[in-house]
Design a protein around this motif. Sequence first.
Motif, PDB file in Angstrom:
ATOM      1  N   SER A 163     -35.652  75.666   3.434  1.00  0.00           N
ATOM      2  CA  SER A 163     -36.132  76.715   2.531  1.00  0.00           C
ATOM      3  C   SER A 163     -36.999  76.134   1.426  1.00  0.00           C
ATOM      4  CB  SER A 163     -34.945  77.485   1.931  1.00  0.00           C
ATOM      5  OG  SER A 163     -34.022  76.593   1.330  1.00  0.00           O
ATOM      6  N   HIS A 223     -39.734  76.547   8.485  1.00  0.00           N
ATOM      7  CA  HIS A 223     -39.312  77.182   7.239  1.00  0.00           C
ATOM      8  C   HIS A 223     -38.554  78.455   7.574  1.00  0.00           C
ATOM      9  CE1 HIS A 223     -39.589  79.135   3.274  1.00  0.00           C
ATOM     10  NE2 HIS A 223     -39.799  77.917   2.785  1.00  0.00           N
ATOM     11  N   LEU A 230     -38.795  81.264   6.369  1.00  0.00           N
ATOM     12  CA  LEU A 230     -39.653  82.456   6.436  1.00  0.00           C
ATOM     13  C   LEU A 230     -40.437  82.521   7.748  1.00  0.00           C
ATOM     14  CD1 LEU A 230     -40.905  82.821   2.761  1.00  0.00           C
ATOM     15  CD2 LEU A 230     -39.012  83.974   3.915  1.00  0.00           C
ATOM     16  N   ASP A 256     -39.731  85.710   9.994  1.00  0.00           N
ATOM     17  CA  ASP A 256     -40.874  86.473  10.522  1.00  0.00           C
ATOM     18  C   ASP A 256     -40.656  86.767  12.006  1.00  0.00           C
ATOM     19  OD1 ASP A 256     -43.414  87.609  10.822  1.00  0.00           O
ATOM     20  OD2 ASP A 256     -44.392  85.668  11.093  1.00  0.00           O
ATOM     21  N   TYR A 277     -47.690  87.047  -4.105  1.00  0.00           N
ATOM     22  CA  TYR A 277     -47.111  85.852  -3.486  1.00  0.00           C
ATOM     23  C   TYR A 277     -47.875  84.592  -3.883  1.00  0.00           C
ATOM     24  CZ  TYR A 277     -45.769  82.463   0.077  1.00  0.00           C
ATOM     25  OH  TYR A 277     -45.336  81.328   0.716  1.00  0.00           O
ATOM     26  N   ASP A 294     -48.618  80.818  -2.998  1.00  0.00           N
ATOM     27  CA  ASP A 294     -48.571  79.870  -1.873  1.00  0.00           C
ATOM     28  C   ASP A 294     -48.176  78.478  -2.365  1.00  0.00           C
ATOM     29  OD1 ASP A 294     -49.992  81.212   0.646  1.00  0.00           O
ATOM     30  OD2 ASP A 294     -51.102  81.833  -1.127  1.00  0.00           O
ATOM     31  N   SER A 346     -46.846  84.055   7.548  1.00  0.00           N
ATOM     32  CA  SER A 346     -45.424  84.374   7.754  1.00  0.00           C
ATOM     33  C   SER A 346     -44.765  84.929   6.493  1.00  0.00           C
ATOM     34  CB  SER A 346     -44.654  83.146   8.244  1.00  0.00           C
ATOM     35  OG  SER A 346     -45.093  82.760   9.509  1.00  0.00           O
ATOM     36  N   PRO A 347     -44.917  84.263   5.342  1.00  0.00           N
ATOM     37  CA  PRO A 347     -44.285  84.822   4.134  1.00  0.00           C
ATOM     38  C   PRO A 347     -44.815  86.207   3.786  1.00  0.00           C
ATOM     39  CG  PRO A 347     -45.002  82.549   3.772  1.00  0.00           C
ATOM     40  CD  PRO A 347     -45.602  82.984   5.056  1.00  0.00           C
ATOM     41  N   ARG A 348     -46.108  86.411   3.988  1.00  0.00           N
ATOM     42  CA  ARG A 348     -46.690  87.724   3.665  1.00  0.00           C
ATOM     43  C   ARG A 348     -46.183  88.804   4.618  1.00  0.00           C
ATOM     44  NH1 ARG A 348     -50.286  83.940   1.751  1.00  0.00           N
ATOM     45  NH2 ARG A 348     -51.293  84.512  -0.234  1.00  0.00           N
ATOM     46  N   ALA A 378     -42.089  80.618  -1.988  1.00  0.00           N
ATOM     47  CA  ALA A 378     -41.279  80.190  -0.847  1.00  0.00           C
ATOM     48  C   ALA A 378     -40.827  78.751  -1.021  1.00  0.00           C
ATOM     49  CB  ALA A 378     -42.074  80.334   0.450  1.00  0.00           C
ATOM     50  N   ASP A 391     -37.664  83.902  -4.885  1.00  0.00           N
ATOM     51  CA  ASP A 391     -38.047  83.407  -3.572  1.00  0.00           C
ATOM     52  C   ASP A 391     -38.102  84.594  -2.617  1.00  0.00           C
ATOM     53  OD1 ASP A 391     -37.821  82.099  -0.870  1.00  0.00           O
ATOM     54  OD2 ASP A 391     -37.746  80.317  -2.147  1.00  0.00           O
ATOM     55  N   VAL A 392     -38.998  84.540  -1.640  1.00  0.00           N
ATOM     56  CA  VAL A 392     -39.095  85.623  -0.660  1.00  0.00           C
ATOM     57  C   VAL A 392     -37.765  85.784   0.092  1.00  0.00           C
ATOM     58  CG1 VAL A 392     -40.321  86.487   1.364  1.00  0.00           C
ATOM     59  CG2 VAL A 392     -41.580  85.269  -0.412  1.00  0.00           C
TER      60      VAL A 392
END
Length: 389
Positions: free
Chosen positions: A227, A252, A254, A258, A279, A281, A294-296, A356, A379-380
């Motif tokens: 993470s 990760h 995320l 995803d 977000y 980066d 992926s996080p988005r 993230a 954190d997401v």
Amino acid sequence: MTTMESGMEQLMEELHQCRRCGICRNAVYDARGFDGICPVYENSTGFETSFMRGKIIVALALLNGELEKTARNSESLFDCTLCGNCTQICPAEFEPAHTLELVRGLLAEVPNQVREEIAHKILSNNNPYEEDNSRKRKWISELGFDIPTNGEILYFVGCTAGMRIPEVAKNTAKILKAADLPFAVLQEEPCCGSVLLRTGKPEAAAETAERVSNAIKESGAKKIVVSCAGCLKTLKEDFPNKFDIELPEVLHILELADNLLQEGRLKPKALPGKNTVTYHDPCHMGRELSIYESPRRVIQAIPNVNLVEMETNRDTAMCCGAGGGLRSYNSELAKNIASKRVQDAIDTGANILATACPFCEHNLQSGAKIVGRNMPIKDVVSLLAECVE
């Protein structure tokens, strides 16, 4: 010619690739409508040595013997987050940030109390916080379910999530539990060694890498989930490339989340209230490993959440200020850089700044205090964990 001499020759060639154009100082991204490259330059006195061109000149002088190798003469080489934004725009055929990391490693004889202390703490305690390393599993007692120390999926917690922001660790565990994925957490997790590599202690990093590799082998892991962006970059890229250590697949949380969302194994419910999220980066995850979407996608998969972008995002995102050991070398500068990033988030109209990486989150929280605005920084994984069961 020895390996060390060959390495030095190659490094000097790379340093001489710098064309002295100065675009790494404050280039204008015309197509994207903004300027600004170097967070240290933007938040310091603006001397030549505050951005990469000047640092390379200093590095050459130190390595050539034209400048005495003293702590004061090499100071500017450590006032850098190694964020790689200069690499992103550099027209020469080399990577300035990676090259500066190598320079730090070759200037081992330069006195530097901060990096010596960091290395001593990590080698002595398996973490940079000089604490009982068993605390990396303390958060498990608050979950309501146990986590074994061996298993095919291993959650590598990292020092900052385990000891400074345990909410990230707990929420990562909740997501894996919600997806019905059995996983393990090491009984004694060594530091991944990221900070040792960035600050110029490659031999110490090799020692920790061996510890990590042995611990992971003993766990029976076939897949590693992290993470922390720093852990991700180190385990996924540095271990095979710098230490010839091959680990099982590293990804990760995320990236995994995803996939789980797309497979329908995670079904988030709506977050209460009005949520506009922007977000940030992390440099290790974004520019270093090109993990932008992926996080988005995870954020956008949460009902009742609207994602807005900061002016600098993805490959041009400004650094949070914590990277490259700057938080330890020059805490005030690192926090000031973070405050500018928080202001970037405020300017979007968002009411939540998400990232993230626990290291980014930790420093951005310091930046929010400087700005004096109540901007929640999460954190997401924490956003997602709030709406899955």
